[in-house]
Design a protein around this motif. Structure first.
Motif, PDB file in Angstrom:
ATOM      1  N   LEU A  11      -3.793   4.951   7.389  1.00 15.65           N
ATOM      2  CA  LEU A  11      -2.776   4.519   6.425  1.00 15.65           C
ATOM      3  C   LEU A  11      -2.563   3.026   6.617  1.00 15.65           C
ATOM      4  O   LEU A  11      -2.394   2.571   7.740  1.00 15.65           O
ATOM      5  CB  LEU A  11      -1.457   5.257   6.651  1.00 15.65           C
ATOM      6  CG  LEU A  11      -1.484   6.769   6.444  1.00 15.65           C
ATOM      7  CD1 LEU A  11      -0.142   7.368   6.856  1.00 15.65           C
ATOM      8  CD2 LEU A  11      -1.797   7.122   5.008  1.00 15.65           C
ATOM      9  N   HIS A  29       0.289   2.168   1.441  1.00 12.14           N
ATOM     10  CA  HIS A  29       0.172   3.603   1.716  1.00 12.14           C
ATOM     11  C   HIS A  29       1.079   4.053   2.863  1.00 12.14           C
ATOM     12  O   HIS A  29       1.354   5.232   2.997  1.00 12.14           O
ATOM     13  CB  HIS A  29      -1.277   3.970   2.037  1.00 12.14           C
ATOM     14  CG  HIS A  29      -2.238   3.581   0.953  1.00 12.14           C
ATOM     15  ND1 HIS A  29      -2.294   4.218  -0.268  1.00 12.14           N
ATOM     16  CD2 HIS A  29      -3.156   2.592   0.902  1.00 12.14           C
ATOM     17  CE1 HIS A  29      -3.207   3.653  -1.015  1.00 12.14           C
ATOM     18  NE2 HIS A  29      -3.750   2.654  -0.327  1.00 12.14           N
ATOM     19  N   ASP A  76       4.181   6.270   2.352  1.00 13.20           N
ATOM     20  CA  ASP A  76       4.030   7.717   2.175  1.00 13.20           C
ATOM     21  C   ASP A  76       3.712   8.430   3.492  1.00 13.20           C
ATOM     22  O   ASP A  76       3.282   9.581   3.478  1.00 13.20           O
ATOM     23  CB  ASP A  76       2.907   8.016   1.167  1.00 13.20           C
ATOM     24  CG  ASP A  76       3.251   7.543  -0.228  1.00 13.20           C
ATOM     25  OD1 ASP A  76       4.442   7.591  -0.593  1.00 13.20           O
ATOM     26  OD2 ASP A  76       2.323   7.125  -0.949  1.00 13.20           O
TER      27      ASP A  76
END
Length: 106
Positions: A86, A90, A93
């Motif tokens: 990640l 990103h 999330d």
């Protein structure tokens, strides 16, 4: 848990302290999370994979969280080791991604 230190040496002459930034558990499932604010190098991926394999076995989960997108070969190596990556936008999330790993939800 955060900043968990393991008394573990990947190799006989390894003097490096082995620590994981975050360890999350739900029941018998565990996720190791390694966070990097700068560049990610192969040794970061190797260390995370080594700790994941040793402590969690083949079904363990690991996540590499980084501010910047890693180089393509780093992402490929993470994919080879089944390490979730990640980065950048990103990261917002992360809670959903971790939940999926802990519950096997896709």
């Amino acid at each position: 848990f955060s900043n968990v230190v393991f008394k573990y040496k990947a190799e006989k002459n390894d003097k490096q302290k082995n620590e994981i930034d975050i360890v999350l558990t739900k029941g018998l499932k565990t996720v190791f999370i390694e966070c990097k604010a700068g560049n990610v190098f192969q040794n970061h991926v190797y260390k995370l994979n080594s700790l994941k394999k040793y402590f969690l076995g083949p079904f363990g989960n690991a996540v590499l969280v980084t501010k910047y997108k890693p180089q393509p070969w780093i992402i490929e190596k993470c994919n080879d080791y089944n390490i979730k990556v990640l980065y950048g936008k990103h990261v917002k999330d992360i809670h959903n991604e971790i939940y999926k790993l802990l519950t096997n939800a896709n």
